[in-house]
Design an enzyme around this catalytic site. Structure first.
Site, mmCIF file in Angstrom:
data_model
loop_
_atom_site.group_PDB
_atom_site.id
_atom_site.type_symbol
_atom_site.label_atom_id
_atom_site.label_comp_id
_atom_site.label_asym_id
_atom_site.label_seq_id
_atom_site.Cartn_x
_atom_site.Cartn_y
_atom_site.Cartn_z
ATOM 1 N N TRP A 481 0.827 -1.214 0.000
ATOM 2 C CA TRP A 481 0.000 0.000 0.000
ATOM 3 C C TRP A 481 0.858 1.258 0.000
ATOM 4 C CZ3 TRP A 481 0.040 4.004 3.355
ATOM 5 C CH2 TRP A 481 -0.990 4.958 3.202
ATOM 6 N N ASN A 482 1.948 1.241 0.709
ATOM 7 C CA ASN A 482 2.857 2.384 0.735
ATOM 8 C C ASN A 482 3.764 2.302 -0.486
ATOM 9 O OD1 ASN A 482 4.814 4.329 1.216
ATOM 10 N ND2 ASN A 482 4.842 3.968 3.430
ATOM 11 N N ASP A 483 3.364 3.012 -1.543
ATOM 12 C CA ASP A 483 4.118 2.964 -2.800
ATOM 13 C C ASP A 483 5.549 3.446 -2.648
ATOM 14 O OD1 ASP A 483 2.081 2.018 -4.600
ATOM 15 O OD2 ASP A 483 1.117 3.965 -4.435
ATOM 16 N N CYS A 484 5.851 4.099 -1.542
ATOM 17 C CA CYS A 484 7.178 4.688 -1.353
ATOM 18 C C CYS A 484 8.109 3.832 -0.502
ATOM 19 C CB CYS A 484 7.050 6.083 -0.750
ATOM 20 S SG CYS A 484 6.147 7.228 -1.813
ATOM 21 N N ASN A 486 10.096 1.021 -1.036
ATOM 22 C CA ASN A 486 10.568 0.266 -2.207
ATOM 23 C C ASN A 486 11.774 -0.572 -1.813
ATOM 24 O OD1 ASN A 486 10.258 3.521 -3.268
ATOM 25 N ND2 ASN A 486 8.669 2.042 -3.778
#
Length: 812
Positions: A481-484, A486
């Site tokens: 969910w947290n696209d950041c 990585n």
């Protein structure tokens, strides 16, 4: 400091100064044709897709801010002004903007002349109506000149901003009477054109931008308006626009009304032309004729108002707190409609070019929208599932015009598939429609690969359990969910995208505890659905996987006082007390407590206590703490932001409701309510100068306690915050929860509350529910009566369509 006020009776926010801290906007349209409009009439229009079918041009991040829109210029002798203040910025004698449900009204007054501009998109219409009402309030005869203005976009909004060697040579228009038609590229590959009309004779027109403005003038000083004389310019390439000039004389007290129509038409290949190079205007003229008088425009506006009256009658609360009531009854539900329509694609923070409709985002948006129009939710679920792959993975985004997956972004975000279970089950519980599960739905839009929607849910579940790491926790992929966050990116190249770059994947140990919690929450729902359908073998298989995941989280995802966030590529903990920065994160603690993992052992209470101690601040719950103060290549984009902003310890409002819901799981209504109020816009209206974005809709992010300016919001409107906050307040705090066989009433409220009343329309029946809390508890139902009769359950049955029932729920 406030810049306006709520008008709850009319369901409007009234802006009393044009100089708001940021452009405060609204959305027009709710199906195919859409417009964005600011409080000074900035913005643009498009058909279905803001990238591929943009009608009018808009320049993001411009100087000055919010330049370009649908403008009207009034020339009153030597004074030139605009009713929305911009673009002229001539000081007005009075100004008011009213943003309502899919409409905006702007009123400006200058030197005894008032101009009211009403903007809306009629239902089932591919056009924006702009109704102008001009009144002479002075005691003198007034001779005025009115100039309209809009600037055409050359359809593809991305190419419109870059391919100038072509663009400056392609623009084409036609003018017929009081209608200006934009037909760039129509003669070759396009089957569509746009038009801008007015229901009155015109003194003249202009369609060439440089002729209208003068090459070195801006929106605030058009040469044609200054001269008071249209040039009748016809655009051939360069930059086509549409401007009408109308001369009018008003006696003292006299009012004149004009209806402008900005529209879009598609013609089939065999009906494109009236004659050589003359477009077929039949459909455009038919639409114009529907609104060619003020009376007709008013009727369409009344119909739009009635439409929203009906939608907003489905769920209503009376709590005694007007700030809560206006958000739940009006603005939060309205924002949920907008996020349903646009996902994260186009706002004043999203350009409409870089993002389409998100797989994850659109499924989550359904939970705040499905009660309004279940049929549209059903269609959206099919569209979303059609972009899934046979193994359960999916495209992260798809384009609304084509409904096909976005190859530029691709897939690999390993939380995505589970959200389809949430969206589908939410639809079934609201509608009672199990037939959707039998729909044959393609994979990757390939009908030859079609399987039932239930099969799509199964592969969604399996995609998680078939992609586990060394701790038995779900592999994170590109991100969850947290696209950041990585964990497989490892980028030192600023030209690489954090979210689509995977420089290290082979042998990765990057696992997500957040996805583990997600699997347990909605895996339980999947199991319940299987049992409801009589699929006991599948339910048993899935239960075993859930039990294993719960065990893995307890063994490897618990840090002693909270749930860790993840394991990185190397197998090191993320979100642990062992870390120097980023010791604790909101996402895993929200979803694992929603799932009730370790509830009996007290893990949920410990985790939520840690959230309050370490993440909570005066502006909400920050995403992580301590904030990252340096770049961690093994973590990716999250550590690239300055402390306190976005995913690096900003108050990410989207996931604050996960903690609210977690608090209701353990019965702490006071905490859930405290968190709700902290980020709810109507409670922040008094600090609008700090908050900056609109006080009537949620923002994605509020700067956290580590930021340079804590409390400043960004990215309003298009955020999962809207649906999740409505879901949290309506279904978990107020506790009115749709279920397969009725409505379950299970409030978790502040102990000080005496009660509240809810009107809920559900499957054709109306439930008037009164919750009584004379014992001042936060959770627990001890008695239910329906129409005066004792009901031995807090699950209210499904009633016959058209009936109304009185329900009293006593807490204790």
């Amino acid at each position: 400091m406030k810049f306006g006020y709520f008008d709850d009776k009319n369901r409007e926010y009234v802006i009393t100064s044009p100089q708001t801290p940021w452009p405060w906007i609204n959305y027009l349209g709710n199906e195919d044709f859409f417009s964005l409009i600011s409080n000074t009439a900035g913005g643009y229009s498009f058909y279905k897709d803001a990238k591929f079918r943009r009608l009018t041009r808009y320049r993001y991040n411009n100087v000055p801010m919010d330049s370009g829109g649908r403008y009207f210029y009034i020339k009153d002798e030597e004074t030139i002004w605009s009713p929305g203040w911009k673009p002229c910025k001539t000081p007005l004698d009075s100004y008011e903007c009213r943003h309502g449900m899919n409409y905006t009204s702007i009123l400006g007054e200058k030197n005894g002349i008032s101009v009211k501009a009403l903007f809306f998109v009629p239902l089932k219409t591919w056009a924006e109506i702009q109704k102008l009402t001009i009144t002479n309030n002075s005691e003198a005869v007034k001779k005025l000149k009115l100039f309209s203005f809009t600037e055409w976009c050359l359809w593809n909004a991305a190419a419109d901003m870059e391919n100038f060697q072509r663009n400056f040579s392609t623009g084409e228009v036609e003018i017929e009477g009081s209608v200006i038609y934009h037909k760039t590229e129509y003669k070759e590959r396009r089957d569509h054109y746009a038009y801008y009309s007015v229901n009155a004779p015109i003194r003249g027109f202009d369609t060439d931008r440089e002729t209208f403005f003068g090459l070195y003038n801006g929106f605030e000083e058009p040469q044609v308006v200054a001269d008071g004389k249209p040039r009748n310019s016809v655009a051939h390439g360069w930059s086509p626009i549409a401007s009408h000039c109308i001369e009018l004389e008003l006696q003292p007290g006299e009012t004149k009304e004009f209806v402008f129509v900005l529209g879009y038409v598609e013609n089939g290949s065999d009906e494109k032309w009236e004659s050589k190079n003359i477009i077929n205007k039949t459909k455009a003229k038919a639409t114009i004729a529907k609104f060619d008088t003020a009376v007709k425009a008013d009727a369409a506006f009344i119909e739009l108002r009635a439409y929203w009256n009906n939608l907003l009658s489905i769920f209503n609360v009376t709590s005694g707190d007007e700030k809560l009531d206006r958000m739940v009854n009006i603005w939060n539900q309205y924002q949920c409609m907008i996020t349903f329509c646009f996902s994260r694609s186009t706002s004043f923070f999203e350009s409409g070019i870089g993002r389409g409709m998100g797989f994850r985002d659109s499924n989550q948006d359904l939970i705040g929208f499905v009660h309004q129009i279940p049929e549209r939710a059903r269609e959206r679920i099919i569209d979303i599932a059609s972009t899934q792959f046979p193994d359960g993975g999916c495209y992260h985004q798809y384009q609304p015009l084509t409904k096909r997956g976005n190859n530029d972004i691709g897939g690999g975000f390993n939380d995505d598939p589970m959200w389809l279970i949430l969206g589908t089950i939410s639809y079934i519980k609201e509608s009672g429609d199990f037939t959707i599960l039998d729909e044959m739905v393609p994979f990757d839009n390939d009908i030859s690969l079609a399987k039932t929607l239930f099969d799509h849910l199964t592969v969604s579940f399996d995609h998680v359990v078939n992609n586990l790491g060394p701790h038995g926790l779900p592999l994170i992929g590109r991100a969850d969910w947290n696209d950041c966050l990585n964990l497989n990116c490892f980028s030192n190249d600023p030209n690489e995208s954090f979210q689509t770059t995977e420089n290290k994947t082979e042998g990765t140990k990057a696992e997500s505890v957040m996805i583990a919690g997600l699997l347990v929450v909605y895996g339980k729902d999947y199991i319940e659905l299987c049992r409801k359908l009589g699929k006991t073998v599948e339910a048993t298989r899935a239960q075993k996987e859930i039990d294993k995941m719960i065990g893995a989280v307890k063994q490897h995802g618990w840090d002693g006082e909270w749930f860790i966030r993840a394991y990185d590529y190397f197998g090191h903990k993320v979100g642990s007390n062992e870390n120097e920065e980023g010791k604790i994160f909101i996402e895993s603690n929200g979803l694992c407590t929603m799932a009730g993992i370790g509830l009996e052992e007290g893990l949920c209470k410990k985790a939520l206590d840690s959230v309050k101690e370490r993440l909570y601040c005066e502006h909400g719950i920050v995403l992580n703490n301590p904030a990252f103060t340096e770049y961690y290549i093994e973590y990716g984009e999250i550590s690239s932001y300055p402390p306190g902003y976005k995913e690096n310890a900003g108050v990410f409002c989207h996931n604050n409701p996960w903690i609210m819901i977690g608090e209701t799981v353990i019965g702490r209504g006071d905490n859930a309510w405290e968190y709700y109020r902290k980020i709810c816009p109507s409670y922040l209206e008094e600090v609008s100068d700090l908050h900056k974005t609109e006080p009537y809709v949620y923002a994605q992010m509020i700067a956290g306690k580590d930021a340079f300016r804590p409390g400043e919001a960004k990215n309003s409107w298009l955020t999962g915050t809207a649906s999740w906050n409505f879901y949290a307040i309506s279904q978990f705090i107020l506790g009115i929860r749709p279920d397969y066989d009725g409505i379950r009433v299970d409030p978790c409220i502040p102990s000080a509350w005496k009660g509240f009343e809810i009107t809920r329309k559900f499957r054709g029946a109306t439930y008037n529910i009164r919750v009584v809390n004379t014992n001042h508890v936060s959770k627990g139902v001890v008695k239910v009566t329906i129409d005066g009769n004792i009901h031995n359950s807090n699950l209210l049955p499904v009633f016959e369509t058209g009936t109304t029932h009185s329900v009293i729920v006593e807490m204790g």
